[in-house]
Motif scaffolding. Structure first.
Motif, PDB file in Angstrom:
ATOM      1  N   ASN A 285      -1.045 -11.626  28.913  1.00 52.34           N
ATOM      2  CA  ASN A 285      -0.853 -12.496  27.770  1.00 52.34           C
ATOM      3  C   ASN A 285      -0.465 -13.878  28.298  1.00 52.34           C
ATOM      4  N   LEU A 286      -1.141 -14.938  27.842  1.00 51.64           N
ATOM      5  CA  LEU A 286      -0.942 -16.275  28.432  1.00 51.64           C
ATOM      6  C   LEU A 286       0.502 -16.751  28.278  1.00 51.64           C
ATOM      7  N   LYS A 287       1.106 -16.484  27.148  1.00 53.20           N
ATOM      8  CA  LYS A 287       2.487 -16.939  26.960  1.00 53.20           C
ATOM      9  C   LYS A 287       3.427 -16.245  27.940  1.00 53.20           C
ATOM     10  N   ASP A 288       3.236 -14.943  28.150  1.00 51.06           N
ATOM     11  CA  ASP A 288       4.056 -14.215  29.128  1.00 51.06           C
ATOM     12  C   ASP A 288       3.841 -14.778  30.527  1.00 51.06           C
ATOM     13  N   PHE A 289       2.572 -15.070  30.849  1.00 53.94           N
ATOM     14  CA  PHE A 289       2.261 -15.635  32.161  1.00 53.94           C
ATOM     15  C   PHE A 289       2.974 -16.981  32.344  1.00 53.94           C
ATOM     16  N   LEU A 290       2.917 -17.833  31.315  1.00 54.12           N
ATOM     17  CA  LEU A 290       3.531 -19.155  31.404  1.00 54.12           C
ATOM     18  C   LEU A 290       5.041 -19.056  31.611  1.00 54.12           C
ATOM     19  N   LEU A 291       5.678 -18.161  30.891  1.00 52.17           N
ATOM     20  CA  LEU A 291       7.124 -18.010  31.029  1.00 52.17           C
ATOM     21  C   LEU A 291       7.487 -17.550  32.442  1.00 52.17           C
ATOM     22  N   ASN A 292       6.659 -16.679  33.016  1.00 48.32           N
ATOM     23  CA  ASN A 292       6.874 -16.256  34.417  1.00 48.32           C
ATOM     24  C   ASN A 292       6.601 -17.400  35.389  1.00 48.32           C
ATOM     25  N   TRP A 293       5.529 -18.153  35.124  1.00 48.37           N
ATOM     26  CA  TRP A 293       5.139 -19.281  35.986  1.00 48.37           C
ATOM     27  C   TRP A 293       6.261 -20.315  36.070  1.00 48.37           C
ATOM     28  N   TYR A 294       6.845 -20.628  34.927  1.00 53.66           N
ATOM     29  CA  TYR A 294       7.886 -21.649  34.887  1.00 53.66           C
ATOM     30  C   TYR A 294       9.272 -21.092  35.224  1.00 53.66           C
ATOM     31  N   ASP A 295       9.316 -19.821  35.590  1.00 54.21           N
ATOM     32  CA  ASP A 295      10.576 -19.221  36.008  1.00 54.21           C
ATOM     33  C   ASP A 295      10.845 -19.436  37.499  1.00 54.21           C
ATOM     34  N   ARG A 296       9.888 -20.042  38.188  1.00 53.32           N
ATOM     35  CA  ARG A 296      10.028 -20.274  39.628  1.00 53.32           C
ATOM     36  C   ARG A 296      11.056 -21.378  39.911  1.00 53.32           C
ATOM     37  N   PRO A 297      11.654 -21.368  41.105  1.00 53.50           N
ATOM     38  CA  PRO A 297      12.673 -22.388  41.455  1.00 53.50           C
ATOM     39  C   PRO A 297      12.198 -23.825  41.237  1.00 53.50           C
ATOM     40  N   LEU A 298      10.894 -24.065  41.432  1.00 52.93           N
ATOM     41  CA  LEU A 298      10.317 -25.398  41.299  1.00 52.93           C
ATOM     42  C   LEU A 298      10.574 -26.011  39.915  1.00 52.93           C
ATOM     43  N   PHE A 299      10.699 -25.148  38.914  1.00 61.49           N
ATOM     44  CA  PHE A 299      10.754 -25.636  37.527  1.00 61.49           C
ATOM     45  C   PHE A 299      12.100 -25.385  36.839  1.00 61.49           C
ATOM     46  N   GLN A 300      13.149 -25.123  37.606  1.00 60.13           N
ATOM     47  CA  GLN A 300      14.430 -24.789  36.972  1.00 60.13           C
ATOM     48  C   GLN A 300      14.983 -25.934  36.130  1.00 60.13           C
TER      49      GLN A 300
ATOM     50  N   ARG B 183       0.697 -25.683  26.266  1.00 59.56           N
ATOM     51  CA  ARG B 183      -0.115 -25.073  27.328  1.00 59.56           C
ATOM     52  C   ARG B 183      -0.987 -23.923  26.808  1.00 59.56           C
ATOM     53  N   LEU B 184      -0.622 -23.365  25.667  1.00 58.01           N
ATOM     54  CA  LEU B 184      -1.334 -22.193  25.134  1.00 58.01           C
ATOM     55  C   LEU B 184      -2.744 -22.522  24.654  1.00 58.01           C
ATOM     56  N   ALA B 185      -3.066 -23.813  24.568  1.00 59.47           N
ATOM     57  CA  ALA B 185      -4.419 -24.199  24.163  1.00 59.47           C
ATOM     58  C   ALA B 185      -5.444 -23.918  25.262  1.00 59.47           C
ATOM     59  N   ASN B 186      -4.968 -23.670  26.481  1.00 55.27           N
ATOM     60  CA  ASN B 186      -5.881 -23.407  27.602  1.00 55.27           C
ATOM     61  C   ASN B 186      -6.446 -21.990  27.548  1.00 55.27           C
ATOM     62  N   ASN B 187      -7.585 -21.808  28.225  1.00 57.28           N
ATOM     63  CA  ASN B 187      -8.265 -20.515  28.328  1.00 57.28           C
ATOM     64  C   ASN B 187      -7.891 -19.875  29.666  1.00 57.28           C
ATOM     65  N   PRO B 188      -7.217 -18.704  29.655  1.00 59.84           N
ATOM     66  CA  PRO B 188      -6.765 -18.109  30.918  1.00 59.84           C
ATOM     67  C   PRO B 188      -7.897 -17.779  31.893  1.00 59.84           C
ATOM     68  N   ILE B 189      -9.077 -17.440  31.385  1.00 57.36           N
ATOM     69  CA  ILE B 189     -10.223 -17.151  32.268  1.00 57.36           C
ATOM     70  C   ILE B 189     -10.630 -18.405  33.028  1.00 57.36           C
ATOM     71  N   GLU B 190     -10.632 -19.538  32.314  1.00 54.98           N
ATOM     72  CA  GLU B 190     -10.979 -20.807  32.944  1.00 54.98           C
ATOM     73  C   GLU B 190      -9.883 -21.272  33.913  1.00 54.98           C
ATOM     74  N   LEU B 191      -8.616 -21.069  33.523  1.00 52.10           N
ATOM     75  CA  LEU B 191      -7.514 -21.422  34.418  1.00 52.10           C
ATOM     76  C   LEU B 191      -7.615 -20.646  35.731  1.00 52.10           C
ATOM     77  N   ALA B 192      -7.987 -19.375  35.638  1.00 53.90           N
ATOM     78  CA  ALA B 192      -8.113 -18.544  36.837  1.00 53.90           C
ATOM     79  C   ALA B 192      -9.200 -19.079  37.770  1.00 53.90           C
ATOM     80  N   LYS B 193     -10.289 -19.564  37.202  1.00 52.77           N
ATOM     81  CA  LYS B 193     -11.366 -20.155  38.023  1.00 52.77           C
ATOM     82  C   LYS B 193     -10.848 -21.380  38.770  1.00 52.77           C
ATOM     83  N   SER B 194     -10.061 -22.194  38.067  1.00 52.41           N
ATOM     84  CA  SER B 194      -9.486 -23.386  38.699  1.00 52.41           C
ATOM     85  C   SER B 194      -8.550 -22.995  39.835  1.00 52.41           C
ATOM     86  N   LEU B 195      -7.696 -22.010  39.590  1.00 50.81           N
ATOM     87  CA  LEU B 195      -6.718 -21.607  40.608  1.00 50.81           C
ATOM     88  C   LEU B 195      -7.402 -21.040  41.846  1.00 50.81           C
ATOM     89  N   ARG B 196      -8.425 -20.220  41.638  1.00 48.11           N
ATOM     90  CA  ARG B 196      -9.140 -19.639  42.787  1.00 48.11           C
ATOM     91  C   ARG B 196      -9.796 -20.714  43.645  1.00 48.11           C
TER      92      ARG B 196
END
Length: 266
Positions: A148-163, A178-191
């Protein structure tokens, strides 16, 4: 085949085009709207070109996944500048957009007058580091596709970088945007444009002649170290550590951020 045809860039051009033009490149999981508060403060004196990068916002890509890597995205943005008849401009890039902005500065130096890099990196120095990070990026991309994108975002921003970012009263508003983004497309960017797949730019920095302003938040120890090293390597780079902010300086201390950027561009 003309690679530019694979990209349908969504962008906004705000301000008088006869004013100096700033190309704004956002970070991972953001989109061009991330810069709206900055643009509202800069558009009286500058024309702001904010682009949704491939994998983000409303930009669409019709080609294969290689269209998401840093070299092809950089070339496509140069083609966009050509299409808009912008021969030379200023540049501002944040995080992923800062890495992309650094690549564009070093490979297309005739296109940029001055460059602001916020919380940016020249990539990893060794093949071993890149290989290890690439595997991490691939694992994270898989989580993106399966979560779920919202769960992913909350985990992503839980890193020390974003405290420090998480302590902002507007943090939940940021998550919603951030929820307006498409997680499939975000994954392509990250890879394809994550740090693991980015070529190292360290060796090119010493020869760079485009003035660079490196902005880092005072709480961001990791990127303070990286950018101190960049400033030591590159004679035309200056480092400014911005108070009361972490990795996302322009969100955490917007007034100081805009003040520093204005001084540098002017």
């Amino acid at each position: 085949m003309d690679k530019f045809k694979n990209y349908n860039f969504h962008y906004s051009l705000t301000g008088n085009k006869n004013q100096p033009i700033i190309l704004l490149l956002h970070g991972f999981i953001c989109d061009s709207q991330d810069f709206s508060p900055i643009i509202s403060l800069l558009c009286q004196n500058y024309c702001c070109l904010a682009v949704d990068l491939p994998g983000h916002g409303k930009t669409t890509v019709s080609g294969d996944e290689t269209c998401y890597n840093i070299s092809n995205v950089a070339q496509a943005l140069i083609d966009l500048l050509d299409d808009l008849q912008i021969n030379k401009c200023l540049l501002l890039g944040y995080s992923m957009g800062g890495r992309l902005g650094m690549y564009m500065t070093l490979y297309f130096p005739d296109r940029f007058e001055k460059v602001v890099l916020e919380s940016a990196s020249p990539g990893l120095k060794t093949e071993k580091e890149r290989s290890h990070r690439l595997q991490s990026d691939l694992d994270t991309a898989q989580k993106l596709e399966n979560s779920n994108l919202k769960d992913f975002l909350l985990n992503w921003y839980d890193r020390p970088l974003f405290q420090s970012l998480k302590k902002s009263p507007n943090f939940h508003q940021l998550i919603e945007s951030r929820l307006a983004n498409n997680p499939i497309e975000l994954a392509k960017s990250l890879r394809n444009m994550g740090t693991g797949n980015q070529p190292s730019l360290w060796e090119k920095l010493a020869k760079n002649q485009i003035p660079l302003l490196l902005l880092v938040g005072e709480y961001d120890d990791k990127f303070k170290a990286i950018n101190t090293e960049i400033a030591n390597l590159c004679p035309v780079a200056s480092l400014n550590i911005v108070p009361k902010s972490g990795h996302n300086v322009h969100f955490e201390n917007i007034d100081k951020f805009v003040e520093i950027v204005r001084q540098f561009y002017d």
